[in-house]
Design a protein around this motif. Structure first.
Motif, PDB file in Angstrom:
ATOM      1  N   PRO A 135      84.425   4.831  29.153  1.00  0.00           N
ATOM      2  CA  PRO A 135      85.874   3.845  28.877  1.00  0.00           C
ATOM      3  C   PRO A 135      85.401   2.510  29.423  1.00  0.00           C
ATOM      4  CG  PRO A 135      85.688   5.164  30.839  1.00  0.00           C
ATOM      5  CD  PRO A 135      84.561   5.707  30.339  1.00  0.00           C
ATOM      6  N   TYR A 136      85.787   1.450  28.835  1.00  0.00           N
ATOM      7  CA  TYR A 136      85.461   0.043  29.397  1.00  0.00           C
ATOM      8  C   TYR A 136      86.398  -0.887  29.414  1.00  0.00           C
ATOM      9  CZ  TYR A 136      85.017  -0.147  24.003  1.00  0.00           C
ATOM     10  OH  TYR A 136      85.320  -0.265  22.693  1.00  0.00           O
ATOM     11  N   ASN A 153      90.533  -1.333  37.529  1.00  0.00           N
ATOM     12  CA  ASN A 153      90.475  -2.940  37.330  1.00  0.00           C
ATOM     13  C   ASN A 153      89.174  -3.568  37.646  1.00  0.00           C
ATOM     14  OD1 ASN A 153      93.292  -2.993  36.751  1.00  0.00           O
ATOM     15  ND2 ASN A 153      93.931  -2.595  38.689  1.00  0.00           N
ATOM     16  N   ASP A 154      88.327  -2.847  38.456  1.00  0.00           N
ATOM     17  CA  ASP A 154      87.198  -3.545  39.045  1.00  0.00           C
ATOM     18  C   ASP A 154      86.222  -2.779  38.527  1.00  0.00           C
ATOM     19  OD1 ASP A 154      85.833  -5.692  40.526  1.00  0.00           O
ATOM     20  OD2 ASP A 154      85.616  -4.120  42.374  1.00  0.00           O
ATOM     21  N   PHE A 155      86.118  -2.100  37.327  1.00  0.00           N
ATOM     22  CA  PHE A 155      85.052  -1.324  36.638  1.00  0.00           C
ATOM     23  C   PHE A 155      84.637  -0.180  37.544  1.00  0.00           C
ATOM     24  CE2 PHE A 155      85.193  -5.245  34.601  1.00  0.00           C
ATOM     25  CZ  PHE A 155      85.006  -5.338  33.303  1.00  0.00           C
ATOM     26  N   GLU A 156      85.364   0.495  38.161  1.00  0.00           N
ATOM     27  CA  GLU A 156      85.060   1.560  39.027  1.00  0.00           C
ATOM     28  C   GLU A 156      84.294   2.800  38.691  1.00  0.00           C
ATOM     29  OE1 GLU A 156      88.352  -0.710  41.036  1.00  0.00           O
ATOM     30  OE2 GLU A 156      88.139   0.062  38.986  1.00  0.00           O
ATOM     31  N   TYR A 157      84.701   2.938  37.197  1.00  0.00           N
ATOM     32  CA  TYR A 157      83.816   3.991  36.359  1.00  0.00           C
ATOM     33  C   TYR A 157      82.278   3.330  36.264  1.00  0.00           C
ATOM     34  CZ  TYR A 157      81.907   6.598  32.298  1.00  0.00           C
ATOM     35  OH  TYR A 157      81.087   7.249  31.598  1.00  0.00           O
ATOM     36  N   LYS A 159      80.585   1.434  38.255  1.00  0.00           N
ATOM     37  CA  LYS A 159      80.117   1.410  39.721  1.00  0.00           C
ATOM     38  C   LYS A 159      79.548   2.919  40.228  1.00  0.00           C
ATOM     39  CE  LYS A 159      82.408  -2.855  41.443  1.00  0.00           C
ATOM     40  NZ  LYS A 159      83.574  -3.291  42.171  1.00  0.00           N
ATOM     41  N   GLN A 160      80.705   3.700  39.997  1.00  0.00           N
ATOM     42  CA  GLN A 160      80.378   5.188  40.543  1.00  0.00           C
ATOM     43  C   GLN A 160      79.170   5.666  39.404  1.00  0.00           C
ATOM     44  OE1 GLN A 160      83.733   7.839  39.980  1.00  0.00           O
ATOM     45  NE2 GLN A 160      82.505   9.619  40.566  1.00  0.00           N
ATOM     46  N   LEU A 161      79.250   5.562  38.288  1.00  0.00           N
ATOM     47  CA  LEU A 161      78.011   6.003  37.156  1.00  0.00           C
ATOM     48  C   LEU A 161      76.803   5.447  37.759  1.00  0.00           C
ATOM     49  CD1 LEU A 161      77.019   7.007  34.569  1.00  0.00           C
ATOM     50  CD2 LEU A 161      77.478   5.134  33.222  1.00  0.00           C
ATOM     51  N   PHE A 162      76.639   3.865  37.697  1.00  0.00           N
ATOM     52  CA  PHE A 162      75.482   3.412  38.119  1.00  0.00           C
ATOM     53  C   PHE A 162      74.859   3.901  39.530  1.00  0.00           C
ATOM     54  CE2 PHE A 162      76.667   0.432  35.058  1.00  0.00           C
ATOM     55  CZ  PHE A 162      76.037   0.880  33.806  1.00  0.00           C
ATOM     56  N   SER A 163      75.710   3.965  40.434  1.00  0.00           N
ATOM     57  CA  SER A 163      75.473   4.610  41.920  1.00  0.00           C
ATOM     58  C   SER A 163      74.947   6.015  41.996  1.00  0.00           C
ATOM     59  CB  SER A 163      76.780   4.266  42.760  1.00  0.00           C
ATOM     60  OG  SER A 163      76.340   4.870  43.942  1.00  0.00           O
ATOM     61  N   ILE A 186      78.447  -8.479  30.020  1.00  0.00           N
ATOM     62  CA  ILE A 186      77.933  -9.058  31.144  1.00  0.00           C
ATOM     63  C   ILE A 186      78.123  -8.472  32.406  1.00  0.00           C
ATOM     64  CG2 ILE A 186      77.663 -11.227  32.372  1.00  0.00           C
ATOM     65  CD1 ILE A 186      78.064 -12.688  29.771  1.00  0.00           C
ATOM     66  N   LYS A 187      79.355  -8.021  32.681  1.00  0.00           N
ATOM     67  CA  LYS A 187      79.758  -7.433  33.868  1.00  0.00           C
ATOM     68  C   LYS A 187      79.214  -6.092  34.018  1.00  0.00           C
ATOM     69  CE  LYS A 187      82.466  -6.522  37.293  1.00  0.00           C
ATOM     70  NZ  LYS A 187      82.476  -7.061  38.863  1.00  0.00           N
ATOM     71  N   ILE A 188      79.039  -5.363  32.852  1.00  0.00           N
ATOM     72  CA  ILE A 188      78.469  -3.880  32.979  1.00  0.00           C
ATOM     73  C   ILE A 188      76.936  -4.047  33.020  1.00  0.00           C
ATOM     74  CG2 ILE A 188      78.078  -1.890  31.623  1.00  0.00           C
ATOM     75  CD1 ILE A 188      80.925  -2.343  30.320  1.00  0.00           C
ATOM     76  N   ASN A 189      76.412  -5.033  32.461  1.00  0.00           N
ATOM     77  CA  ASN A 189      75.061  -5.182  32.698  1.00  0.00           C
ATOM     78  C   ASN A 189      74.685  -5.433  34.320  1.00  0.00           C
ATOM     79  OD1 ASN A 189      72.225  -5.394  31.541  1.00  0.00           O
ATOM     80  ND2 ASN A 189      72.454  -7.505  32.498  1.00  0.00           N
ATOM     81  N   ASP A 190      75.497  -6.372  34.997  1.00  0.00           N
ATOM     82  CA  ASP A 190      75.260  -6.785  36.321  1.00  0.00           C
ATOM     83  C   ASP A 190      75.338  -5.525  37.199  1.00  0.00           C
ATOM     84  OD1 ASP A 190      74.674  -9.471  35.378  1.00  0.00           O
ATOM     85  OD2 ASP A 190      76.734 -10.194  35.813  1.00  0.00           O
ATOM     86  N   LEU A 191      76.433  -4.657  36.902  1.00  0.00           N
ATOM     87  CA  LEU A 191      76.648  -3.682  37.607  1.00  0.00           C
ATOM     88  C   LEU A 191      75.473  -2.697  37.524  1.00  0.00           C
ATOM     89  CD1 LEU A 191      80.588  -3.016  37.268  1.00  0.00           C
ATOM     90  CD2 LEU A 191      79.619  -3.735  39.175  1.00  0.00           C
TER      91      LEU A 191
END
Length: 219
Positions: A135-136, A153-157, A159-163, A186-191
């Motif tokens: 989901p994006y 709202n803050d791209f938590e999915y 953040k959790q995935l990459f963490s 850009i936001k997803i790449n930065d995360l």
């Protein structure tokens, strides 16, 4: 212009989609007939599922341990299993999990079905190949159905995935993720980079005026 048209059309399309997916649907493609339970992402309405299938059809799947993370209807999983992969399909939506089991039986295509919030109950290192159709849209989901579309709202999915990948993943297998030009690339790449994960674009296609990209994740 495309974004303006989508913005105008979205309310009408959303009403239609909500009505259509409020009941059981059936969808047949690639020799696979799926019963799609209410609230489960419909692979025939959106582009990403069949674009991903076109991509993985070019890979060597025979004998591979394959994971579809957040499988939804499971069309990708069943296609991979028919192609000789040992498939695990995960999801957190109970309706999706029930559908995966029912469709595995009705199509006589064996797969392993696991309830897992991303990699909470599974290890990324147990698989040769992992497919992620995330989901994006940046909004907090309020139901199981909305979790297929909204990443928080803050791209938590992400953040959790990459963490989780940073903590658990050894980086010795192949992970692919599909994203649309409609999301905040850009936001997803930065995360991802914040967790030392690189998104390498390996496939680009344009359908219905929309660009979709498949990225390989590298650690």
């Amino acid at each position: 212009m495309r974004k303006l048209i989508k913005k105008i059309a979205f309310p009408f399309l959303n009403i239609w989609y909500q009505k259509k997916t409020s009941k059981v649907n059936y969808y047949t493609k690639h020799g696979i007939r799926l019963k799609i339970n209410p609230g489960v992402f419909h692979p025939g309405i959106f582009l990403s599922t069949n674009l991903f299938i076109h991509f993985i059809n070019q890979l060597k799947l025979q004998g591979k341990n394959f994971l579809e993370l957040g499988a939804g209807s499971g069309m990708i999983s069943f296609f991979a299993a028919k192609s000789g992969a040992n498939v695990t399909a995960s999801d957190i939506n109970p309706m999706a999990l029930d559908g995966l089991k029912d469709n595995s039986n009705s199509n006589k295509i064996p797969i392993t079905v696991i309830k897992s919030d991303l990699f909470e109950a599974i290890s990324p290192n147990d698989f040769d190949l992992i497919i992620i159709n995330p989901p994006y849209y940046p909004k907090n989901p309020t139901s199981d159905k909305e979790q297929a579309f909204f990443c928080g709202n803050d791209f938590e999915y992400f953040k959790q995935l990459f963490s989780q990948l940073f903590e658990k993943w050894l980086g010795i297998n192949d992970i692919y993720m599909i994203l649309s030009q409609d999301c905040d690339l850009i936001k997803i790449n930065d995360l991802a980079l914040a967790q030392h994960i690189h998104l390498i674009k390996v496939y680009t296609t344009t359908k219905r005026g929309e660009k979709n990209y498949i990225y390989q994740l590298k650690k």
